[in-house]
Design a protein around this motif. Structure first.
Motif, PDB file in Angstrom:
ATOM      1  N   PRO A  19       9.688  13.608  -9.818  1.00 11.18           N
ATOM      2  CA  PRO A  19       9.332  12.943  -8.555  1.00 11.18           C
ATOM      3  C   PRO A  19       8.019  12.175  -8.720  1.00 11.18           C
ATOM      4  N   PRO A  20       7.881  11.065  -7.996  1.00  6.85           N
ATOM      5  CA  PRO A  20       6.635  10.307  -8.111  1.00  6.85           C
ATOM      6  C   PRO A  20       5.447  11.106  -7.568  1.00  6.85           C
ATOM      7  N   GLN A  21       4.312  10.899  -8.189  1.00  7.57           N
ATOM      8  CA  GLN A  21       3.081  11.540  -7.742  1.00  7.57           C
ATOM      9  C   GLN A  21       2.270  10.535  -6.929  1.00  7.57           C
ATOM     10  N   SER A  22       1.563  11.029  -5.960  1.00  9.38           N
ATOM     11  CA  SER A  22       0.753  10.193  -5.086  1.00  9.38           C
ATOM     12  C   SER A  22      -0.554   9.803  -5.770  1.00  9.38           C
ATOM     13  N   LEU A  23      -1.182   8.787  -5.264  1.00  8.35           N
ATOM     14  CA  LEU A  23      -2.497   8.357  -5.739  1.00  8.35           C
ATOM     15  C   LEU A  23      -3.513   9.472  -5.595  1.00  8.35           C
ATOM     16  N   PHE A  24      -3.384  10.268  -4.557  1.00  6.73           N
ATOM     17  CA  PHE A  24      -4.354  11.313  -4.256  1.00  6.73           C
ATOM     18  C   PHE A  24      -3.942  12.681  -4.803  1.00  6.73           C
ATOM     19  N   GLY A  25      -2.969  12.705  -5.705  1.00  6.48           N
ATOM     20  CA  GLY A  25      -2.491  13.967  -6.256  1.00  6.48           C
ATOM     21  C   GLY A  25      -1.376  14.521  -5.392  1.00  6.48           C
ATOM     22  N   GLY A  26      -0.624  15.402  -5.943  1.00  7.39           N
ATOM     23  CA  GLY A  26       0.486  15.985  -5.198  1.00  7.39           C
ATOM     24  C   GLY A  26       1.699  15.081  -5.238  1.00  7.39           C
ATOM     25  N   ASN A  27       2.729  15.491  -4.533  1.00 12.20           N
ATOM     26  CA  ASN A  27       3.963  14.718  -4.511  1.00 12.20           C
ATOM     27  C   ASN A  27       3.780  13.434  -3.717  1.00 12.20           C
ATOM     28  N   GLY A  28       4.376  12.378  -4.237  1.00  9.61           N
ATOM     29  CA  GLY A  28       4.362  11.105  -3.540  1.00  9.61           C
ATOM     30  C   GLY A  28       5.532  11.025  -2.575  1.00  9.61           C
ATOM     31  N   LEU A  29       5.878   9.835  -2.184  1.00  7.41           N
ATOM     32  CA  LEU A  29       7.012   9.627  -1.290  1.00  7.41           C
ATOM     33  C   LEU A  29       8.307   9.789  -2.071  1.00  7.41           C
ATOM     34  N   SER A  30       9.381  10.020  -1.357  1.00  6.80           N
ATOM     35  CA  SER A  30      10.681  10.171  -2.019  1.00  6.80           C
ATOM     36  C   SER A  30      11.097   8.831  -2.625  1.00  6.80           C
ATOM     37  N   PRO A  31      11.907   8.874  -3.689  1.00  8.35           N
ATOM     38  CA  PRO A  31      12.360   7.625  -4.292  1.00  8.35           C
ATOM     39  C   PRO A  31      13.132   6.736  -3.322  1.00  8.35           C
ATOM     40  N   ASP A  32      13.878   7.333  -2.402  1.00  5.06           N
ATOM     41  CA  ASP A  32      14.610   6.527  -1.418  1.00  5.06           C
ATOM     42  C   ASP A  32      13.650   5.787  -0.489  1.00  5.06           C
ATOM     43  N   THR A  33      12.595   6.458  -0.047  1.00  6.30           N
ATOM     44  CA  THR A  33      11.605   5.806   0.819  1.00  6.30           C
ATOM     45  C   THR A  33      10.930   4.654   0.081  1.00  6.30           C
ATOM     46  N   LEU A  34      10.566   4.883  -1.179  1.00  2.00           N
ATOM     47  CA  LEU A  34       9.947   3.818  -1.964  1.00  2.00           C
ATOM     48  C   LEU A  34      10.933   2.681  -2.220  1.00  2.00           C
ATOM     49  N   GLY A  35      12.205   3.008  -2.415  1.00  2.00           N
ATOM     50  CA  GLY A  35      13.219   1.977  -2.619  1.00  2.00           C
ATOM     51  C   GLY A  35      13.427   1.127  -1.385  1.00  2.00           C
ATOM     52  N   VAL A  36      13.517   1.776  -0.228  1.00  2.00           N
ATOM     53  CA  VAL A  36      13.685   1.025   1.024  1.00  2.00           C
ATOM     54  C   VAL A  36      12.457   0.154   1.289  1.00  2.00           C
ATOM     55  N   THR A  37      11.284   0.673   1.017  1.00  4.17           N
ATOM     56  CA  THR A  37      10.056  -0.106   1.206  1.00  4.17           C
ATOM     57  C   THR A  37      10.058  -1.323   0.292  1.00  4.17           C
ATOM     58  N   THR A  38      10.506  -1.151  -0.929  1.00  7.03           N
ATOM     59  CA  THR A  38      10.571  -2.273  -1.865  1.00  7.03           C
ATOM     60  C   THR A  38      11.616  -3.297  -1.419  1.00  7.03           C
ATOM     61  N   VAL A  39      12.749  -2.834  -0.920  1.00  7.63           N
ATOM     62  CA  VAL A  39      13.775  -3.759  -0.426  1.00  7.63           C
ATOM     63  C   VAL A  39      13.266  -4.508   0.808  1.00  7.63           C
ATOM     64  N   LEU A  40      12.484  -3.855   1.667  1.00  5.96           N
ATOM     65  CA  LEU A  40      11.925  -4.529   2.843  1.00  5.96           C
ATOM     66  C   LEU A  40      10.954  -5.644   2.464  1.00  5.96           C
ATOM     67  N   MET A  41      10.361  -5.546   1.288  1.00  2.00           N
ATOM     68  CA  MET A  41       9.440  -6.599   0.848  1.00  2.00           C
ATOM     69  C   MET A  41      10.158  -7.928   0.623  1.00  2.00           C
ATOM     70  N   ILE A  42      11.437  -7.870   0.267  1.00  2.00           N
ATOM     71  CA  ILE A  42      12.166  -9.103  -0.061  1.00  2.00           C
ATOM     72  C   ILE A  42      12.236 -10.057   1.130  1.00  2.00           C
ATOM     73  N   ALA A  68       0.832  -1.203   0.000  1.00  2.00           N
ATOM     74  CA  ALA A  68       0.000   0.000   0.000  1.00  2.00           C
ATOM     75  C   ALA A  68       0.867   1.254   0.000  1.00  2.00           C
ATOM     76  N   ILE A  69       1.966   1.241   0.737  1.00  2.00           N
ATOM     77  CA  ILE A  69       2.879   2.388   0.763  1.00  2.00           C
ATOM     78  C   ILE A  69       3.446   2.640  -0.627  1.00  2.00           C
ATOM     79  N   VAL A  70       3.909   1.581  -1.287  1.00  2.00           N
ATOM     80  CA  VAL A  70       4.481   1.749  -2.630  1.00  2.00           C
ATOM     81  C   VAL A  70       3.403   2.166  -3.627  1.00  2.00           C
ATOM     82  N   THR A  71       2.217   1.586  -3.513  1.00  2.00           N
ATOM     83  CA  THR A  71       1.145   1.905  -4.455  1.00  2.00           C
ATOM     84  C   THR A  71       0.693   3.354  -4.318  1.00  2.00           C
TER      85      THR A  71
END
Length: 188
Positions: free
Chosen positions: A121-144, A46-49
């Motif tokens: 920069p990534p955009q959020s589902l609800f408009g506006g700026n999304g999370l930083s690429p580093d935050t999304l990267g760490v979240t994706t690495v935590l999924m492993i 959900a965080i990444v999405t």
């Protein structure tokens, strides 16, 4: 038209059905771990999405499929439905592969590469700026590791035989070891 048919259980009068493997501490802990790992996976997805909506490149429906499937799996596994454990492991394998590809940049660009100039920069589902690429990267690495643990514990739970039923006399109780106590001999 599909009719709902009740499960037939041929039970002898004066007996009850118990599930001795569900009473074991190892089974209870395994079930809890699997449900928690499914819910943690849902939170990470959900965080990444939501945080990286604009950069998912058509993966949004797949993420919603995984989130919905994992929530359904968590609900039924919490109710001792052993049959969904291999399905959770199979989807865990798919999500593990996708997380490895997304975190290493094997598909072209990883989340971490998006910090360089030239990337929007990534955009959020609800408009506006999304999370930083580093935050999304760490979240994706935590999924492993979460998905790897989900695969292991799902298969461990499947091997514990949560579905084994034992008929015991209604007045007796199962022994601590999980097998029913022997009924008292009939008086002659």
């Amino acid at each position: 038209m599909v009719r709902v048919v009740a499960r037939v259980q041929n039970l002898r009068p004066g007996y009850k059905v118990t599930y001795p493997n569900r009473d074991k501490p190892a089974s209870k802990v395994t079930k809890l771990i699997v449900v928690v790992l499914l819910l943690v996976s849902v939170a990470l997805m959900a965080i990444v999405t939501v945080g990286g909506w604009s950069e998912l490149e058509g993966e949004q429906p797949l993420n919603f499929f995984f989130i919905l499937s994992y929530l359904i799996f968590a609900f039924y596994i919490a109710r001792w439905q052993r049959g969904l454990l291999p399905m959770a492991a199979a989807l865990g394998i798919v999500l593990l592969i996708l997380a490895v590809i997304a975190s290493t940049g094997a598909s072209g660009t990883s989340w971490f590469d998006r910090n360089h100039p030239g990337f929007a920069p990534p955009q959020s589902l609800f408009g506006g700026n999304g999370l930083s690429p580093d935050t999304l990267g760490v979240t994706t690495v935590l999924m492993i590791p979460v998905e790897a643990l989900l695969i292991v514990f799902s298969m461990l739970g499947f091997s514990q035989g949560w579905n084994v039923e034992v008929e015991i006399p209604a007045g007796s109780s199962p022994r601590p070891g999980g097998s029913p106590s022997a009924p008292a001999p009939a008086a002659a």
